[in-house]
Write a protein that holds these residues in place. Structure first.
Motif, PDB file in Angstrom:
ATOM      1  N   ILE A  15       0.863  -1.189   0.000  1.00 53.28           N
ATOM      2  CA  ILE A  15       0.000   0.000   0.000  1.00 53.28           C
ATOM      3  C   ILE A  15       0.897   1.235   0.000  1.00 53.28           C
ATOM      4  N   LYS A  16       0.339   2.361  -0.397  1.00 53.97           N
ATOM      5  CA  LYS A  16       1.181   3.562  -0.404  1.00 53.97           C
ATOM      6  C   LYS A  16       0.677   4.586   0.584  1.00 53.97           C
ATOM      7  N   LEU A  17       1.643   5.121   1.355  1.00 54.34           N
ATOM      8  CA  LEU A  17       1.314   6.183   2.311  1.00 54.34           C
ATOM      9  C   LEU A  17       1.810   7.504   1.745  1.00 54.34           C
ATOM     10  N   ASN A  18       1.116   8.552   2.066  1.00 53.57           N
ATOM     11  CA  ASN A  18       1.576   9.886   1.711  1.00 53.57           C
ATOM     12  C   ASN A  18       2.859  10.151   2.505  1.00 53.57           C
ATOM     13  N   LYS A  19       3.952  10.360   1.799  1.00 53.12           N
ATOM     14  CA  LYS A  19       5.256  10.503   2.485  1.00 53.12           C
ATOM     15  C   LYS A  19       5.250  11.707   3.430  1.00 53.12           C
ATOM     16  N   GLU A  20       4.603  12.783   2.986  1.00 51.00           N
ATOM     17  CA  GLU A  20       4.579  14.010   3.802  1.00 51.00           C
ATOM     18  C   GLU A  20       3.838  13.802   5.123  1.00 51.00           C
ATOM     19  N   SER A  21       3.014  12.757   5.201  1.00 50.82           N
ATOM     20  CA  SER A  21       2.258  12.541   6.441  1.00 50.82           C
ATOM     21  C   SER A  21       3.083  11.767   7.481  1.00 50.82           C
ATOM     22  N   LEU A  22       4.303  11.368   7.126  1.00 50.84           N
ATOM     23  CA  LEU A  22       5.149  10.606   8.061  1.00 50.84           C
ATOM     24  C   LEU A  22       6.121  11.537   8.788  1.00 50.84           C
ATOM     25  N   SER A  23       6.742  11.036   9.851  1.00 50.20           N
ATOM     26  CA  SER A  23       7.639  11.902  10.640  1.00 50.20           C
ATOM     27  C   SER A  23       8.862  12.321   9.817  1.00 50.20           C
ATOM     28  N   LYS A  24       9.494  13.397  10.260  1.00 50.27           N
ATOM     29  CA  LYS A  24      10.670  13.925   9.551  1.00 50.27           C
ATOM     30  C   LYS A  24      11.760  12.845   9.459  1.00 50.27           C
ATOM     31  N   GLU A  25      11.922  12.103  10.562  1.00 51.90           N
ATOM     32  CA  GLU A  25      12.977  11.082  10.614  1.00 51.90           C
ATOM     33  C   GLU A  25      12.750  10.003   9.532  1.00 51.90           C
ATOM     34  N   ILE A  26      11.511   9.541   9.430  1.00 51.90           N
ATOM     35  CA  ILE A  26      11.213   8.508   8.415  1.00 51.90           C
ATOM     36  C   ILE A  26      11.379   9.080   7.013  1.00 51.90           C
ATOM     37  N   ARG A  27      10.887  10.294   6.833  1.00 53.57           N
ATOM     38  CA  ARG A  27      10.997  10.928   5.499  1.00 53.57           C
ATOM     39  C   ARG A  27      12.459  11.042   5.077  1.00 53.57           C
ATOM     40  N   GLU A  28      13.290  11.434   6.022  1.00 54.26           N
ATOM     41  CA  GLU A  28      14.714  11.601   5.676  1.00 54.26           C
ATOM     42  C   GLU A  28      15.357  10.263   5.328  1.00 54.26           C
ATOM     43  N   LYS A  29      14.988   9.227   6.079  1.00 55.67           N
ATOM     44  CA  LYS A  29      15.522   7.889   5.770  1.00 55.67           C
ATOM     45  C   LYS A  29      15.131   7.498   4.350  1.00 55.67           C
ATOM     46  N   LEU A  30      13.861   7.728   4.020  1.00 53.18           N
ATOM     47  CA  LEU A  30      13.378   7.355   2.687  1.00 53.18           C
ATOM     48  C   LEU A  30      14.086   8.166   1.612  1.00 53.18           C
ATOM     49  N   ASN A  31      14.206   9.462   1.846  1.00 52.52           N
ATOM     50  CA  ASN A  31      14.828  10.324   0.833  1.00 52.52           C
ATOM     51  C   ASN A  31      16.304  10.003   0.636  1.00 52.52           C
ATOM     52  N   ASN A  32      16.984   9.635   1.733  1.00 54.69           N
ATOM     53  CA  ASN A  32      18.432   9.405   1.629  1.00 54.69           C
ATOM     54  C   ASN A  32      18.780   7.979   1.240  1.00 54.69           C
ATOM     55  N   LYS A  33      18.004   7.009   1.782  1.00 54.72           N
ATOM     56  CA  LYS A  33      18.388   5.610   1.555  1.00 54.72           C
ATOM     57  C   LYS A  33      17.416   4.865   0.652  1.00 54.72           C
ATOM     58  N   GLY A  34      16.245   5.418   0.463  1.00 60.90           N
ATOM     59  CA  GLY A  34      15.249   4.738  -0.372  1.00 60.90           C
ATOM     60  C   GLY A  34      14.457   3.691   0.388  1.00 60.90           C
ATOM     61  N   VAL A  35      14.839   3.442   1.624  1.00 60.69           N
ATOM     62  CA  VAL A  35      14.160   2.407   2.412  1.00 60.69           C
ATOM     63  C   VAL A  35      14.176   2.803   3.893  1.00 60.69           C
ATOM     64  N   ALA A  36      13.125   2.419   4.597  1.00 58.93           N
ATOM     65  CA  ALA A  36      13.103   2.607   6.053  1.00 58.93           C
ATOM     66  C   ALA A  36      12.489   1.361   6.674  1.00 58.93           C
ATOM     67  N   VAL A  37      13.166   0.827   7.682  1.00 61.77           N
ATOM     68  CA  VAL A  37      12.664  -0.373   8.363  1.00 61.77           C
ATOM     69  C   VAL A  37      12.370   0.000   9.808  1.00 61.77           C
ATOM     70  N   ILE A  38      11.108  -0.161  10.197  1.00 61.68           N
ATOM     71  CA  ILE A  38      10.691   0.243  11.542  1.00 61.68           C
ATOM     72  C   ILE A  38      10.167  -0.995  12.255  1.00 61.68           C
ATOM     73  N   SER A  39      10.808  -1.368  13.377  1.00 65.01           N
ATOM     74  CA  SER A  39      10.362  -2.614  14.015  1.00 65.01           C
ATOM     75  C   SER A  39       9.026  -2.403  14.721  1.00 65.01           C
ATOM     76  N   LEU A  40       8.213  -3.452  14.652  1.00 61.17           N
ATOM     77  CA  LEU A  40       6.854  -3.365  15.184  1.00 61.17           C
ATOM     78  C   LEU A  40       6.802  -3.786  16.639  1.00 61.17           C
ATOM     79  N   PRO A  41       5.920  -3.173  17.439  1.00 65.24           N
ATOM     80  CA  PRO A  41       5.703  -3.696  18.792  1.00 65.24           C
ATOM     81  C   PRO A  41       5.112  -5.111  18.685  1.00 65.24           C
ATOM     82  N   LYS A  42       5.462  -5.974  19.659  1.00 69.45           N
ATOM     83  CA  LYS A  42       5.058  -7.391  19.606  1.00 69.45           C
ATOM     84  C   LYS A  42       3.592  -7.588  19.248  1.00 69.45           C
ATOM     85  N   GLU A  43       2.714  -6.763  19.869  1.00 73.65           N
ATOM     86  CA  GLU A  43       1.278  -6.981  19.689  1.00 73.65           C
ATOM     87  C   GLU A  43       0.822  -6.681  18.258  1.00 73.65           C
ATOM     88  N   GLN A  44       1.680  -6.060  17.458  1.00 68.71           N
ATOM     89  CA  GLN A  44       1.278  -5.733  16.078  1.00 68.71           C
ATOM     90  C   GLN A  44       1.837  -6.720  15.047  1.00 68.71           C
TER      91      GLN A  44
END
Ligand SMILES: Cc1cc2nc3c(=O)[nH]c(=O)nc-3n(C[C@H](O)[C@H](O)[C@H](O)COP(=O)(O)OP(=O)(O)OC[C@H]3O[C@@H](n4cnc5c(N)ncnc54)[C@H](O)[C@@H]3O)c2cc1C
Length: 333
Positions: A110-139
């Motif tokens: 699915i696609k998320l609006n990049k501007e709706s994500l935090s600055k940190e995630i946006r920068e990771k995406l813009n610089n590396k093309g990928v962002a990996v965010i670990s999920l809390p166990k319950e998710q």
């Protein structure tokens, strides 16, 4: 940007495009299609036809085998649902199944609006093309891996993490994600979906209409109908659509002028994938398999057979050896 670039290329080649023209029926003469019939009742005659209607939806199927219409890119409510041309010719379609036997498979991202994500995630995406965010166990939900099309990503890491790819938007590698749940994760507090619009609920259901075909891409049982893309196998992506599309297009012309059809040899990766996937999908449980150059069973086979290479010179020599260099550049008529 690619859609308009492809459109310009096609128009530059003097190919006539009929937009918003949905085929709803066929006129047959023995085992040949004489004409396709559009929704507005116009009949379009032809010598050869290529069906590339995909295997997704329409809405009734997304409801029956999925979570309802997710308002995906196909826009069935606006343009009308898919119609299987092979079925209109009296040919029975094959339908894909999931491990648990349910028909079809969920599109896997699915696609998320990049501007709706935090600055940190946006920068990771813009610089590396990928962002990996670990999920809390319950998710963590490994069950989601089995329901999706792209089995090359059905890996533990994709269940334990949110994997985002920068495609202009932020592509989230999961078939759907309830918005309230997503917004609980750091950096996603304002997340907004771009595609499908109802990605909190579901995604498009695919693999609902695959035609029986030979390795020339001709439909078995119809003399002048060819298939390509998802319609021609349990294929995951664009590359498979491109290689089957080239072959179907070339053979549709060969069929008109009555010269032998082209079959790509199995010592080329494209030829091997087209024939191997065709053979395997007709075996028991073959409709649960997925084929892509990008991973999963076919990637393993490519490596085993020594076909996988990214060395252009090696590939050039391989195609030259089988006498097929620039085969698609030859003007047949
Ligand atoms: C959410 C999502 C993410 C994806 N991500 C990737 C990716 O990252 N990489 C990748 O390689 N692949 C990806 N894919 C897969 C890729 O989009 C498909 O494999 C590819 O589009 C298949 O091409 P196709 O031409 O066979 O079918 P489609 O793209 O489904 O096109 C079929 C077209 O035929 C039209 N049609 C149907 N019936 C009729 C009719 N009767 N008359 C006229 N027109 C008709 C449909 O409206 C549609 O426009 C993704 C798919 C989805 C859904």
């Amino acid at each position: 940007m690619i859609e308009s670039a492809v459109r310009r290329k096609i128009l530059d080649m003097n190919i006539k495009i009929l937009f918003s023209s949905r085929v709803v029926d066929v006129k047959m003469e023995d085992k040949k299609i004489k004409a396709v019939v559009l929704q507005n009742e116009t009949q379009i005659e032809g010598d050869s036809f290529i069906e590339t209607t995909g295997s997704t939806g329409p809405m009734g199927n997304c409801l029956k085998y999925g979570n309802g219409c997710s308002m995906c890119v196909l826009r069935c409510p606006s343009f009308g649902g898919r119609v299987s041309i092979t079925k209109k010719c009296g040919i029975e379609d094959m339908i894909g199944q999931r491990k648990n036997g349910t028909y079809g498979a969920f599109s896997g991202s699915i696609k998320l609006n990049k501007e709706s994500l935090s600055k940190e995630i946006r920068e990771k995406l813009n610089n590396k093309g990928v962002a990996v965010i670990s999920l809390p166990k319950e998710q963590i939900n490994k069950g989601k891996l089995d329901i999706k099309v792209c089995q090359q990503y059905a890996l533990d890491a994709f269940a334990k993490n949110i994997v985002l790819l920068d495609t202009g938007h932020a592509k989230l590698m999961a078939p759907f994600y309830p918005l309230e749940k997503l917004r609980k994760i750091k950096g996603f507090e304002n997340a907004k979906f771009e595609d499908p619009y109802s990605a909190g609920l579901g995604n498009s259901i695919r693999y609902l209409s695959i035609a029986p075909r030979d390795n020339n891409m001709k439909v078995i049982g119809v003399d002048n109908l060819f298939v390509a893309g998802e319609k021609s196998g349990f294929y995951v992506g664009h590359t498979e659509a491109i290689v089957t599309g080239y072959l179907a297009g070339n053979n549709s012309v060969r069929n008109i002028i009555g010269i032998p059809l082209l079959q790509l040899p199995v010592n080329l990766t494209t030829g091997d994938m087209i024939s191997y996937s065709n053979e395997m999908m007709h075996k028991e449980d073959g409709n649960k398999l997925r084929f892509t150059f990008a991973g999963s069973i076919y990637f393993e086979r490519m490596k085993e057979k020594g076909l996988y290479s990214i060395d252009k010179q090696v590939l050039y020599e391989r195609v030259k050896k089988v006498g097929l260099l620039n085969i698609y550049d030859e003007k047949l008529i």
